[in-house]
Design a protein around this motif. Structure first.
Motif, PDB file in Angstrom:
ATOM      1  N   ALA A  78     -12.966   3.765  18.089  1.00 15.99           N
ATOM      2  CA  ALA A  78     -13.923   2.935  17.352  1.00 15.99           C
ATOM      3  C   ALA A  78     -14.924   2.279  18.298  1.00 15.99           C
ATOM      4  N   SER A  79     -14.451   1.761  19.423  1.00 13.67           N
ATOM      5  CA  SER A  79     -15.377   1.130  20.374  1.00 13.67           C
ATOM      6  C   SER A  79     -16.304   2.170  20.997  1.00 13.67           C
ATOM      7  N   GLY A  80     -15.815   3.375  21.233  1.00 10.26           N
ATOM      8  CA  GLY A  80     -16.669   4.452  21.747  1.00 10.26           C
ATOM      9  C   GLY A  80     -17.760   4.817  20.752  1.00 10.26           C
ATOM     10  N   ALA A  81     -17.408   4.874  19.468  1.00 11.87           N
ATOM     11  CA  ALA A  81     -18.393   5.180  18.430  1.00 11.87           C
ATOM     12  C   ALA A  81     -19.450   4.087  18.347  1.00 11.87           C
ATOM     13  N   VAL A  82     -19.040   2.835  18.499  1.00  7.63           N
ATOM     14  CA  VAL A  82     -19.991   1.724  18.476  1.00  7.63           C
ATOM     15  C   VAL A  82     -20.946   1.816  19.666  1.00  7.63           C
ATOM     16  N   VAL A  83     -20.424   2.124  20.843  1.00 12.84           N
ATOM     17  CA  VAL A  83     -21.263   2.236  22.042  1.00 12.84           C
ATOM     18  C   VAL A  83     -22.263   3.384  21.893  1.00 12.84           C
TER      19      VAL A  83
ATOM     20  N   GLY B  38     -29.385   4.002  18.895  1.00 17.34           N
ATOM     21  CA  GLY B  38     -30.304   3.032  18.305  1.00 17.34           C
ATOM     22  C   GLY B  38     -31.316   2.514  19.312  1.00 17.34           C
ATOM     23  N   LEU B  39     -30.873   2.217  20.526  1.00 18.71           N
ATOM     24  CA  LEU B  39     -31.787   1.737  21.561  1.00 18.71           C
ATOM     25  C   LEU B  39     -32.796   2.807  21.961  1.00 18.71           C
ATOM     26  N   VAL B  40     -32.357   4.051  22.068  1.00 20.69           N
ATOM     27  CA  VAL B  40     -33.275   5.140  22.410  1.00 20.69           C
ATOM     28  C   VAL B  40     -34.317   5.311  21.307  1.00 20.69           C
ATOM     29  N   MET B  41     -33.898   5.309  20.060  1.00 22.41           N
ATOM     30  CA  MET B  41     -34.845   5.447  18.950  1.00 22.41           C
ATOM     31  C   MET B  41     -35.822   4.275  18.913  1.00 22.41           C
ATOM     32  N   PHE B  42     -35.347   3.076  19.177  1.00 22.60           N
ATOM     33  CA  PHE B  42     -36.217   1.902  19.206  1.00 22.60           C
ATOM     34  C   PHE B  42     -37.255   2.030  20.318  1.00 22.60           C
ATOM     35  N   ALA B  43     -36.825   2.508  21.482  1.00 25.19           N
ATOM     36  CA  ALA B  43     -37.737   2.654  22.616  1.00 25.19           C
ATOM     37  C   ALA B  43     -38.773   3.749  22.368  1.00 25.19           C
ATOM     38  N   LEU B  44     -38.409   4.787  21.637  1.00 21.51           N
ATOM     39  CA  LEU B  44     -39.313   5.915  21.413  1.00 21.51           C
ATOM     40  C   LEU B  44     -40.180   5.769  20.172  1.00 21.51           C
TER      41      LEU B  44
END
Length: 166
Positions: A12-17, A23-29
């Protein structure tokens, strides 16, 4: 915690990471994503005024108008619809009427596309893939025989002899 619970917590923590990273990559692009349109697609589904996009097609013959220092007006066509384009700057050396072009910029409220970059074909046998695909989709390409082992496709009305889509 049991061994099963630890494993589930780790997954679960791996999926969250991973989700956070995506999400961060999409936000940056998000500011760098530019959609490609042919003139017909732009006519059928107008883009939001001011939204960055690319249009591609052929420079319509007899449409090039130099308006001063470095301002140029020309028309991009896919043989069904036309889009008026203005560009201020130096055009590529290989830019000319009847040749493939991709312009990046924004559509103004008056319907004129204001380009801030213009890309032209790099030799007499090249057509940008996006432009070639859009022209094929519009049905204005005719297939020719094979040349050097590769099929060639040229616009039915305006392409130079031997132009190919890669």
């Amino acid at each position: 915690m049991t061994r099963k619970q630890k494993r589930l917590a780790l997954i679960a923590s791996g999926a969250v990471v991973v989700s956070l990273a995506v999400g961060l990559v999409m936000f940056a692009l998000r500011d760098n994503i530019v959609f490609f349109y042919s003139p017909t697609e732009l006519a059928e589904k107008p883009a939001t005024n001011g939204a960055r996009l690319r249009i591609g097609g052929l420079v319509k013959p007899a449409s090039l108008d130099r308006q001063g220092d470095q301002t140029v007006r020309f028309t991009v066509t896919d043989m069904k619809h036309d889009v008026a384009v203005t560009y201020t700057g130096l055009l590529p050396d290989l830019f000319r009427e009847g040749q493939g072009v991709v312009a990046e910029g924004a559509l103004r409220p008056d319907g004129v596309f204001h380009a801030d970059s213009v890309l032209a074909k790099h030799d007499e046998r090249y057509m940008p893939r996006e432009v070639a695909d859009a022209l094929k989709k519009q049905g204005v390409w005719q297939e020719e025989g094979k040349s050097e082992g590769k099929p060639s496709a040229i616009p039915a009305q305006t392409a130079p002899q031997g132009a190919q889509a890669y």
